[in-house]
Design a protein around this motif. Structure first.
Motif, mmCIF file in Angstrom:
data_model
loop_
_atom_site.group_PDB
_atom_site.id
_atom_site.type_symbol
_atom_site.label_atom_id
_atom_site.label_comp_id
_atom_site.label_asym_id
_atom_site.label_seq_id
_atom_site.Cartn_x
_atom_site.Cartn_y
_atom_site.Cartn_z
ATOM 1 N N ALA A 187 3.931 5.932 8.263
ATOM 2 C CA ALA A 187 4.397 5.949 9.993
ATOM 3 C C ALA A 187 4.082 4.291 10.583
ATOM 4 C CB ALA A 187 3.598 6.964 10.185
ATOM 5 N N VAL A 188 2.878 3.898 9.450
ATOM 6 C CA VAL A 188 2.891 2.101 9.904
ATOM 7 C C VAL A 188 3.584 2.257 9.582
ATOM 8 C CG1 VAL A 188 1.261 0.673 9.510
ATOM 9 C CG2 VAL A 188 0.180 2.743 10.191
ATOM 10 N N GLU A 223 -6.734 14.364 5.796
ATOM 11 C CA GLU A 223 -7.694 13.857 6.739
ATOM 12 C C GLU A 223 -9.060 13.210 5.522
ATOM 13 O OE1 GLU A 223 -8.151 16.157 10.185
ATOM 14 O OE2 GLU A 223 -5.925 16.559 10.802
ATOM 15 N N GLN A 224 -8.978 14.341 4.660
ATOM 16 C CA GLN A 224 -10.707 14.213 3.978
ATOM 17 C C GLN A 224 -10.305 12.329 3.110
ATOM 18 O OE1 GLN A 224 -11.153 17.707 1.701
ATOM 19 N NE2 GLN A 224 -11.624 18.669 3.204
ATOM 20 N N HIS A 225 -9.333 12.010 3.297
ATOM 21 C CA HIS A 225 -8.699 11.226 1.824
ATOM 22 C C HIS A 225 -8.026 9.920 2.691
ATOM 23 C CE1 HIS A 225 -10.052 14.547 -0.983
ATOM 24 N NE2 HIS A 225 -11.114 13.594 -0.973
ATOM 25 N N PRO A 226 -8.634 9.702 3.580
ATOM 26 C CA PRO A 226 -6.894 8.930 4.704
ATOM 27 C C PRO A 226 -6.936 7.380 3.633
ATOM 28 C CG PRO A 226 -9.315 8.123 5.119
ATOM 29 C CD PRO A 226 -9.856 9.673 4.462
ATOM 30 N N TRP A 227 -7.165 6.881 2.482
ATOM 31 C CA TRP A 227 -7.175 5.758 1.787
ATOM 32 C C TRP A 227 -6.102 6.312 0.716
ATOM 33 C CZ3 TRP A 227 -12.111 7.060 2.273
ATOM 34 C CH2 TRP A 227 -12.545 8.293 1.041
ATOM 35 N N MET A 228 -5.848 7.905 0.631
ATOM 36 C CA MET A 228 -5.002 8.485 0.073
ATOM 37 C C MET A 228 -3.511 9.211 0.634
ATOM 38 S SD MET A 228 -5.571 7.800 -3.804
ATOM 39 C CE MET A 228 -5.583 9.370 -4.241
ATOM 40 N N CYS A 229 -3.316 9.220 2.177
ATOM 41 C CA CYS A 229 -3.061 9.616 3.310
ATOM 42 C C CYS A 229 -1.622 9.080 2.992
ATOM 43 C CB CYS A 229 -3.205 9.734 4.292
ATOM 44 S SG CYS A 229 -2.299 10.908 5.290
ATOM 45 N N LEU A 230 -0.351 9.269 2.317
ATOM 46 C CA LEU A 230 0.915 8.886 2.714
ATOM 47 C C LEU A 230 1.581 8.625 3.668
ATOM 48 C CD1 LEU A 230 3.121 7.427 1.224
ATOM 49 C CD2 LEU A 230 3.960 9.470 0.426
ATOM 50 N N VAL A 231 1.530 10.179 4.916
ATOM 51 C CA VAL A 231 1.896 10.173 5.529
ATOM 52 C C VAL A 231 1.769 8.941 7.109
ATOM 53 C CG1 VAL A 231 2.320 12.028 7.885
ATOM 54 C CG2 VAL A 231 1.990 12.485 5.247
ATOM 55 N N GLN A 232 0.267 8.481 6.824
ATOM 56 C CA GLN A 232 -0.013 7.454 7.646
ATOM 57 C C GLN A 232 0.794 6.101 7.110
ATOM 58 O OE1 GLN A 232 -4.174 6.063 7.521
ATOM 59 N NE2 GLN A 232 -4.491 6.279 9.725
ATOM 60 N N PRO A 234 0.962 17.718 15.147
ATOM 61 C CA PRO A 234 0.183 16.781 14.138
ATOM 62 C C PRO A 234 -0.122 17.710 12.636
ATOM 63 C CG PRO A 234 -1.022 16.296 16.681
ATOM 64 C CD PRO A 234 0.672 17.502 16.879
ATOM 65 N N ALA A 235 -0.188 18.849 13.347
ATOM 66 C CA ALA A 235 -0.862 19.600 12.116
ATOM 67 C C ALA A 235 0.458 20.082 11.202
ATOM 68 C CB ALA A 235 -1.283 21.169 12.675
ATOM 69 N N ASP A 236 1.665 19.908 11.367
ATOM 70 C CA ASP A 236 2.926 20.445 11.063
ATOM 71 C C ASP A 236 3.779 18.752 10.452
ATOM 72 O OD1 ASP A 236 2.631 22.780 11.629
ATOM 73 O OD2 ASP A 236 3.541 23.182 13.420
ATOM 74 N N PHE A 237 3.520 17.912 10.930
ATOM 75 C CA PHE A 237 4.053 17.206 10.677
ATOM 76 C C PHE A 237 4.118 16.800 9.453
ATOM 77 C CE2 PHE A 237 4.855 12.132 9.853
ATOM 78 C CZ PHE A 237 6.292 11.623 10.578
ATOM 79 N N CYS A 238 5.000 16.529 8.287
ATOM 80 C CA CYS A 238 4.918 15.959 6.745
ATOM 81 C C CYS A 238 6.699 14.381 6.485
ATOM 82 C CB CYS A 238 5.314 17.859 6.433
ATOM 83 S SG CYS A 238 6.905 17.831 6.133
ATOM 84 N N VAL A 239 5.878 14.780 5.459
ATOM 85 C CA VAL A 239 7.008 13.700 5.121
ATOM 86 C C VAL A 239 7.659 14.107 4.006
ATOM 87 C CG1 VAL A 239 7.918 11.134 3.776
ATOM 88 C CG2 VAL A 239 5.542 11.274 5.966
ATOM 89 N N LEU A 254 0.961 -1.207 0.040
ATOM 90 C CA LEU A 254 -0.011 0.466 -0.235
ATOM 91 C C LEU A 254 1.118 1.354 -0.092
ATOM 92 C CD1 LEU A 254 -2.762 1.547 -0.214
ATOM 93 C CD2 LEU A 254 -2.409 1.441 2.749
ATOM 94 N N LEU A 255 2.070 1.033 1.053
ATOM 95 C CA LEU A 255 3.060 2.256 1.045
ATOM 96 C C LEU A 255 3.465 2.548 -0.255
ATOM 97 C CD1 LEU A 255 4.601 4.502 2.746
ATOM 98 C CD2 LEU A 255 5.942 3.134 3.088
#
Length: 277
Positions: free
Chosen positions: A181-182, A169-178, A140-145, A109-110
């Motif tokens: 982290a996983v 946050e609007q499209h978690p399935w497209m969230c690269l940051v999360q 959290p608001a400033d965290f980025c990759v 997924l990543l």
């Protein structure tokens, strides 16, 4: 194949990108790129027509859309987080759905998201190492990759600006940051030191601890096809450009980016890069 030959003649043999022609002054001598001659162009058009007439379906790489990514994302989090251990060939044949576990699905997924969001070919994404990744920001608001890509087909002599990707946050399935982290936490459990390739050679639900054991293109294609079959999608129409096309469509249709901003993000235009999201 023709594109590869044209590149070989044009760049390595210094024949340029102009169509082939006979020398205006020297009889029997040709100039410019042989692969770009009118004769070859006519042959390629005829070849395409003959394939259609013979019943072969001519398809280009279909884009990975947001709906497909959401299904892949849901499938990952529905995958049991268990240790498979050694698996015999007989068990693999009898339980084809259990070709990989949560660890492998998370890494895949990543890889999908990196290829999409950074508009990369999958073989370019496979070359990313942990040294190319930097996590920035404490809140959290400033965290980025921050992602640096060392090689791209369109930038073969470096000069590639880094990508800064924030949470979506609007499209978690497209969230690269999360997803990064996983995968970082899972990789830390499997490997004592995070170095070498981000996307490793795989087993049923394990990754190689050798930093130089990167996933191969053939292994990725097999996993990608299996993953699409898991969610009931025919993998035949998809190819190397599927992720790039899917992200371009996503940025334009869903995020309402202008074409110029998409070109800036990809690096197709000179100028400062925007931050995604």
């Amino acid at each position: 194949m023709r594109a590869a030959v044209s590149h070989k003649f044009g760049h390595d043999h210094k024949l340029g990108t102009q169509p082939w022609s006979e020398h205006p002054k020297i009889a029997g001598k040709s100039i410019r790129n042989l692969s770009l001659s009118v004769t070859v162009s006519q042959y390629m058009v005829s070849l395409c027509q003959r394939k259609v007439w013979s019943g072969e379906a001519i398809t280009s790489a279909q884009a990975i859309d947001e709906v497909t990514m959401k299904h892949l994302w849901d499938f990952v989090w529905a995958t049991p987080c268990k240790e498979y251990g050694p698996t015999s060939r007989k068990r693999k044949a009898e339980n084809s759905a259990e070709w990989a576990g949560f660890v492998i699905h998370s890494m895949l997924l990543l890889l999908y998201l990196v290829s999409m969001i950074c508009l990369l070919h999958y073989d370019e994404a496979l070359q990313i190492t942990w040294g190319d990744i930097t996590f920035q920001g404490f809140r959290p608001a400033d965290f980025c990759v921050r992602l640096e890509v060392s090689f791209r087909k369109t930038h073969q002599y470096r000069g590639i600006a880094p990508f800064y990707v924030y949470a979506d946050e609007q499209h978690p399935w497209m969230c690269l940051v999360q997803t990064f982290a996983v995968w970082w936490m899972l990789a830390r459990e499997k490997c004592e030191n995070l170095d070498g390739f981000v996307f490793k050679k795989i087993g049923i639900d394990s990754i190689s601890v050798n930093p130089t054991d990167g996933m191969t293109s053939d292994a990725f294609l097999e996993c990608f096809c299996n993953n699409l079959l898991d969610i009931g999608v025919d993998p035949h129409p998809y190819g190397t450009h599927s992720f790039r096309r899917g992200e371009c469509q996503f940025l334009y249709k869903v995020c309402r980016w202008y074409f110029r901003n998409i070109c800036d993000w990809e690096g197709w235009e000179q100028g400062p890069l925007p931050c995604l999201w």
